[in-house]
Design a protein around this motif. Structure first.
Motif, PDB file in Angstrom:
ATOM      1  N   ALA A 156      37.755  76.587   6.305  1.00 47.10           N
ATOM      2  CA  ALA A 156      38.360  77.094   5.075  1.00 47.10           C
ATOM      3  C   ALA A 156      37.363  77.710   4.104  1.00 47.10           C
ATOM      4  O   ALA A 156      37.755  78.269   3.091  1.00 47.10           O
ATOM      5  N   ARG A 157      36.076  77.628   4.407  1.00 48.16           N
ATOM      6  CA  ARG A 157      35.060  78.073   3.441  1.00 48.16           C
ATOM      7  C   ARG A 157      34.681  79.525   3.666  1.00 48.16           C
ATOM      8  O   ARG A 157      34.457  79.949   4.801  1.00 48.16           O
ATOM      9  N   ARG A 158      34.606  80.295   2.571  1.00 49.84           N
ATOM     10  CA  ARG A 158      34.256  81.711   2.652  1.00 49.84           C
ATOM     11  C   ARG A 158      33.388  82.110   1.456  1.00 49.84           C
ATOM     12  O   ARG A 158      33.465  81.530   0.380  1.00 49.84           O
ATOM     13  N   ILE A 159      32.613  83.148   1.690  1.00 52.55           N
ATOM     14  CA  ILE A 159      31.930  83.890   0.626  1.00 52.55           C
ATOM     15  C   ILE A 159      32.635  85.238   0.571  1.00 52.55           C
ATOM     16  O   ILE A 159      32.861  85.873   1.607  1.00 52.55           O
ATOM     17  N   VAL A 160      32.995  85.684  -0.626  1.00 52.45           N
ATOM     18  CA  VAL A 160      33.579  87.009  -0.815  1.00 52.45           C
ATOM     19  C   VAL A 160      32.632  87.780  -1.732  1.00 52.45           C
ATOM     20  O   VAL A 160      32.220  87.261  -2.777  1.00 52.45           O
ATOM     21  N   THR A 161      32.292  88.992  -1.319  1.00 53.61           N
ATOM     22  CA  THR A 161      31.394  89.825  -2.122  1.00 53.61           C
ATOM     23  C   THR A 161      32.132  91.055  -2.616  1.00 53.61           C
ATOM     24  O   THR A 161      33.032  91.563  -1.953  1.00 53.61           O
ATOM     25  N   GLY A 162      31.723  91.510  -3.787  1.00 51.57           N
ATOM     26  CA  GLY A 162      32.271  92.727  -4.368  1.00 51.57           C
ATOM     27  C   GLY A 162      31.264  93.852  -4.251  1.00 51.57           C
ATOM     28  O   GLY A 162      30.065  93.627  -4.059  1.00 51.57           O
ATOM     29  N   ARG A 163      31.742  95.047  -4.372  1.00 50.84           N
ATOM     30  CA  ARG A 163      30.925  96.254  -4.212  1.00 50.84           C
ATOM     31  C   ARG A 163      29.737  96.304  -5.171  1.00 50.84           C
ATOM     32  O   ARG A 163      28.715  96.904  -4.870  1.00 50.84           O
ATOM     33  N   HIS A 164      29.862  95.684  -6.338  1.00 50.75           N
ATOM     34  CA  HIS A 164      28.793  95.755  -7.342  1.00 50.75           C
ATOM     35  C   HIS A 164      27.962  94.474  -7.419  1.00 50.75           C
ATOM     36  O   HIS A 164      27.376  94.170  -8.459  1.00 50.75           O
ATOM     37  N   GLY A 165      27.927  93.735  -6.308  1.00 46.87           N
ATOM     38  CA  GLY A 165      27.067  92.562  -6.243  1.00 46.87           C
ATOM     39  C   GLY A 165      27.722  91.253  -6.629  1.00 46.87           C
ATOM     40  O   GLY A 165      27.068  90.210  -6.593  1.00 46.87           O
ATOM     41  N   GLU A 166      28.992  91.276  -6.989  1.00 47.07           N
ATOM     42  CA  GLU A 166      29.670  90.031  -7.311  1.00 47.07           C
ATOM     43  C   GLU A 166      29.722  89.156  -6.066  1.00 47.07           C
ATOM     44  O   GLU A 166      29.867  89.651  -4.963  1.00 47.07           O
ATOM     45  N   THR A 167      29.625  87.862  -6.274  1.00 50.65           N
ATOM     46  CA  THR A 167      29.678  86.916  -5.162  1.00 50.65           C
ATOM     47  C   THR A 167      30.566  85.754  -5.577  1.00 50.65           C
ATOM     48  O   THR A 167      30.396  85.190  -6.659  1.00 50.65           O
ATOM     49  N   TYR A 168      31.502  85.406  -4.705  1.00 44.84           N
ATOM     50  CA  TYR A 168      32.448  84.324  -4.971  1.00 44.84           C
ATOM     51  C   TYR A 168      32.461  83.370  -3.790  1.00 44.84           C
ATOM     52  O   TYR A 168      32.260  83.773  -2.650  1.00 44.84           O
ATOM     53  N   TYR A 169      32.729  82.100  -4.089  1.00 43.52           N
ATOM     54  CA  TYR A 169      32.780  81.069  -3.052  1.00 43.52           C
ATOM     55  C   TYR A 169      34.123  80.361  -3.129  1.00 43.52           C
ATOM     56  O   TYR A 169      34.620  80.047  -4.218  1.00 43.52           O
ATOM     57  N   THR A 170      34.736  80.137  -1.972  1.00 43.88           N
ATOM     58  CA  THR A 170      35.934  79.319  -1.875  1.00 43.88           C
ATOM     59  C   THR A 170      35.732  78.299  -0.766  1.00 43.88           C
ATOM     60  O   THR A 170      35.177  78.631   0.287  1.00 43.88           O
ATOM     61  N   ASP A 171      36.155  77.076  -1.024  1.00 43.39           N
ATOM     62  CA  ASP A 171      36.079  76.058   0.026  1.00 43.39           C
ATOM     63  C   ASP A 171      37.474  75.575   0.412  1.00 43.39           C
ATOM     64  O   ASP A 171      37.626  74.606   1.148  1.00 43.39           O
ATOM     65  N   ASP A 172      38.495  76.289  -0.078  1.00 44.31           N
ATOM     66  CA  ASP A 172      39.874  75.898   0.199  1.00 44.31           C
ATOM     67  C   ASP A 172      40.729  77.090   0.669  1.00 44.31           C
ATOM     68  O   ASP A 172      41.897  77.185   0.344  1.00 44.31           O
ATOM     69  N   HIS A 173      40.102  77.958   1.421  1.00 51.69           N
ATOM     70  CA  HIS A 173      40.765  79.119   2.027  1.00 51.69           C
ATOM     71  C   HIS A 173      41.549  79.944   1.017  1.00 51.69           C
ATOM     72  O   HIS A 173      42.753  80.185   1.162  1.00 51.69           O
ATOM     73  N   TYR A 174      40.861  80.377  -0.041  1.00 57.56           N
ATOM     74  CA  TYR A 174      41.368  81.314  -1.042  1.00 57.56           C
ATOM     75  C   TYR A 174      42.338  80.711  -2.055  1.00 57.56           C
ATOM     76  O   TYR A 174      42.948  81.444  -2.825  1.00 57.56           O
ATOM     77  N   ASP A 175      42.483  79.390  -2.087  1.00 63.26           N
ATOM     78  CA  ASP A 175      43.328  78.789  -3.128  1.00 63.26           C
ATOM     79  C   ASP A 175      42.621  78.786  -4.484  1.00 63.26           C
ATOM     80  O   ASP A 175      43.266  78.748  -5.527  1.00 63.26           O
ATOM     81  N   SER A 176      41.290  78.806  -4.464  1.00 61.03           N
ATOM     82  CA  SER A 176      40.508  78.876  -5.689  1.00 61.03           C
ATOM     83  C   SER A 176      39.157  79.518  -5.360  1.00 61.03           C
ATOM     84  O   SER A 176      38.727  79.537  -4.208  1.00 61.03           O
ATOM     85  N   PHE A 177      38.532  80.064  -6.391  1.00 57.44           N
ATOM     86  CA  PHE A 177      37.217  80.695  -6.247  1.00 57.44           C
ATOM     87  C   PHE A 177      36.313  80.244  -7.381  1.00 57.44           C
ATOM     88  O   PHE A 177      36.781  79.926  -8.483  1.00 57.44           O
ATOM     89  N   ARG A 178      35.012  80.243  -7.086  1.00 54.10           N
ATOM     90  CA  ARG A 178      33.990  80.073  -8.121  1.00 54.10           C
ATOM     91  C   ARG A 178      33.042  81.244  -8.014  1.00 54.10           C
ATOM     92  O   ARG A 178      32.639  81.634  -6.903  1.00 54.10           O
ATOM     93  N   ALA A 179      32.686  81.822  -9.140  1.00 56.30           N
ATOM     94  CA  ALA A 179      31.680  82.884  -9.147  1.00 56.30           C
ATOM     95  C   ALA A 179      30.327  82.252  -8.876  1.00 56.30           C
ATOM     96  O   ALA A 179      29.974  81.234  -9.484  1.00 56.30           O
ATOM     97  N   VAL A 180      29.570  82.831  -7.962  1.00 56.00           N
ATOM     98  CA  VAL A 180      28.256  82.295  -7.613  1.00 56.00           C
ATOM     99  C   VAL A 180      27.218  82.897  -8.536  1.00 56.00           C
ATOM    100  O   VAL A 180      27.106  84.125  -8.657  1.00 56.00           O
ATOM    101  N   LEU A 181      26.468  82.043  -9.203  1.00 56.20           N
ATOM    102  CA  LEU A 181      25.384  82.474 -10.084  1.00 56.20           C
ATOM    103  C   LEU A 181      24.125  82.548  -9.244  1.00 56.20           C
ATOM    104  O   LEU A 181      23.634  81.530  -8.767  1.00 56.20           O
ATOM    105  N   ARG A 182      23.621  83.769  -9.052  1.00 60.72           N
ATOM    106  CA  ARG A 182      22.465  83.981  -8.183  1.00 60.72           C
ATOM    107  C   ARG A 182      21.243  84.329  -8.998  1.00 60.72           C
ATOM    108  O   ARG A 182      21.299  84.887 -10.018  1.00 60.72           O
TER     109      ARG A 182
END
Length: 124
Positions: free
Chosen positions: A98-124
């Motif tokens: 269920a865990r994924r990293i989703v990236t956006g075109r402008h460097g945004e990075t998001y993490y979900t550990d519940d198969h897209y039910d919630s996201f957290r923005a990753v602070l890099r």
């Protein structure tokens, strides 16, 4: 005169303490209002996925790098193709888990550990 010197000293100490503060950096504007997580606080498998993304691969799963449609509407709205998803391995799971990293075109990075039910923005 002495009071003025003491007050200046106190102000200087406060400025130094504020500058040395270890509070979490604010979330990027593009994820305002969203929960955040520091990269260093992610599971080891998520940090490895980020390393592979930064290196351009190779990725262990065929679907890694696929367009993420944001059908749940939890990430900021953008045109199709803006986001891409990557699998974060789950120890003991027989499938992608269920865990994924989703990236956006402008460097945004998001993490979900519940198969897209919630996201957290990753602070890099």
């Amino acid at each position: 005169m002495v009071l003025r010197f003491v007050l200046r000293g106190l102000v200087g100490v406060l400025v130094l303490l504020t500058a040395c503060s270890t509070t979490q950096a604010p979330a990027p504007e593009r994820s305002a209002g969203m929960a955040t997580v520091r990269e260093s606080e992610l599971p080891a498998e998520a940090r490895e996925t980020l390393r592979l993304i930064d290196a351009g691969g190779p990725f262990p799963y065929e679907r890694d790098g696929a367009v993420f449609g944001n059908f749940e509407g939890l990430l900021p709205r953008h045109e199709r193709g803006y986001y891409h998803e990557y699998t974060v391995g789950t120890p003991g799971s027989r499938d992608r888990g269920a865990r994924r990293i989703v990236t956006g075109r402008h460097g945004e990075t998001y993490y979900t550990d519940d198969h897209y039910d919630s996201f957290r923005a990753v602070l890099r």
